[in-house]
Design a protein around this motif. Structure first.
Motif, PDB file in Angstrom:
ATOM      1  N   SER A   1      -1.778  -3.937  -1.472  1.00  0.00           N
ATOM      2  CA  SER A   1      -2.797  -3.130  -2.143  1.00  0.00           C
ATOM      3  C   SER A   1      -3.822  -4.063  -2.792  1.00  0.00           C
ATOM      4  O   SER A   1      -3.589  -5.261  -2.951  1.00  0.00           O
TER       5      SER A   1
ATOM      6  N   CYS B   1       0.833  -1.215   0.000  1.00  0.00           N
ATOM      7  CA  CYS B   1       0.000   0.000   0.000  1.00  0.00           C
ATOM      8  C   CYS B   1       0.864   1.261   0.000  1.00  0.00           C
ATOM      9  O   CYS B   1       0.620   2.171  -0.779  1.00  0.00           O
ATOM     10  N   ASP B   2       1.876   1.313   0.882  1.00  0.00           N
ATOM     11  CA  ASP B   2       2.721   2.498   0.987  1.00  0.00           C
ATOM     12  C   ASP B   2       4.066   2.110   1.606  1.00  0.00           C
ATOM     13  O   ASP B   2       4.335   2.415   2.766  1.00  0.00           O
ATOM     14  N   ALA B   3       4.908   1.438   0.829  1.00  0.00           N
ATOM     15  CA  ALA B   3       6.209   0.990   1.342  1.00  0.00           C
ATOM     16  C   ALA B   3       7.068   2.141   1.855  1.00  0.00           C
ATOM     17  O   ALA B   3       7.658   2.028   2.930  1.00  0.00           O
ATOM     18  N   PRO B   4       7.167   3.295   1.134  1.00  0.00           N
ATOM     19  CA  PRO B   4       7.984   4.389   1.664  1.00  0.00           C
ATOM     20  C   PRO B   4       7.493   4.909   3.019  1.00  0.00           C
ATOM     21  O   PRO B   4       8.282   5.360   3.847  1.00  0.00           O
ATOM     22  N   GLY B   5       6.195   4.790   3.262  1.00  0.00           N
ATOM     23  CA  GLY B   5       5.618   5.230   4.530  1.00  0.00           C
ATOM     24  C   GLY B   5       5.575   4.145   5.588  1.00  0.00           C
ATOM     25  O   GLY B   5       5.053   4.351   6.677  1.00  0.00           O
TER      26      GLY B   5
ATOM     27  N   GLU C   1       3.927   1.230   5.401  1.00  0.00           N
ATOM     28  CA  GLU C   1       2.654   0.489   5.394  1.00  0.00           C
ATOM     29  C   GLU C   1       2.842  -0.749   4.530  1.00  0.00           C
ATOM     30  O   GLU C   1       2.895  -0.661   3.304  1.00  0.00           O
ATOM     31  N   TRP C   2       2.963  -1.906   5.177  1.00  0.00           N
ATOM     32  CA  TRP C   2       3.321  -3.132   4.482  1.00  0.00           C
ATOM     33  C   TRP C   2       2.120  -3.993   4.114  1.00  0.00           C
ATOM     34  O   TRP C   2       2.270  -5.145   3.738  1.00  0.00           O
TER      35      TRP C   2
END
Length: 198
Positions: free
Chosen positions: A175, A165-169, A171-172
């Motif tokens: 999606s 969903c949001d690897a840089p943030g 969030e593993w």
């Protein structure tokens, strides 16, 4: 320090079986240590600076666990461990299976963006069973598996971008477009239900 200990020092005996759910352990040199009995950790995050899980006896079952540490994901010196639907990401050192361990079983799990060895089996250690798992973004590691056959390409294993969903943030979660959704099947025939919940 130690986060959660399952062993004689904390009143656990070899026949004890416990289920712990919805837990996050951050920091500290170790997250979980199992010395005796059976411990099921479900929906857990182990974000340690050292070893996330240490199995010195008994049985550790990780189900839907996130392991992301600056140390080793897990070390099995004795006893056994099962990883089911787990994510190991941004890991410097993966799973170490020592010669005294009883076994390691990995099903429907995801290994992503790891820089070091994913699984190392010492001489005389039991060979892990790895199936229906994804190995992605290993950063050109020439030897992600030591002391065991490379499981990629066999037993339903994949090497695809999981589309987090949001690897840089950090969030593993997967999606809705992830090729891994409903991609694996697992047998629960040898799963033992816990007797108590913490």
């Amino acid at each position: 320090g130690m986060g959660l200990v399952a062993g004689p020092a904390t009143g656990w005996a070899a026949g004890d079986s416990t289920w712990v759910a919805d837990l996050t352990l951050r920091g500290g040199s170790r997250g979980v240590r199992v010395e005796a009995g059976s411990l099921l950790l479900e929906n857990v995050e182990l974000r340690q600076t050292g070893t996330a899980a240490l199995v010195e006896g008994g049985f550790l079952h990780l189900r839907r666990a996130l392991l992301t540490t600056s140390g080793r994901a897990a070390r099995l010196t004795a006893g056994s461990m099962r990883m089911e639907a787990c994510t190991m990401v941004d890991q410097e050192e993966g799973l170490l299976v020592e010669s005294g361990a009883a076994g390691l079983d990995v099903e429907r799990s995801l290994f992503a963006r790891c820089t070091g060895t994913l699984v190392e089996v010492e001489a005389g250690g039991p060979l892990p069973a790895v199936g229906c798992s994804d190995f992605w973004g290993l950063y050109g590691n020439p030897q992600p598996f030591v002391g065991m056959p490379d499981p990629r390409g066999g037993s339903g294993n994949l090497e695809v971008d999981p589309l987090f969903c949001d690897a840089p943030g950090g969030e593993w979660s997967l999606s809705s477009l992830s090729p891994l959704l409903d991609a694996g099947a697992v047998s629960y025939t040898h799963l033992t239900l816990p007797t108590k919940r913490i």
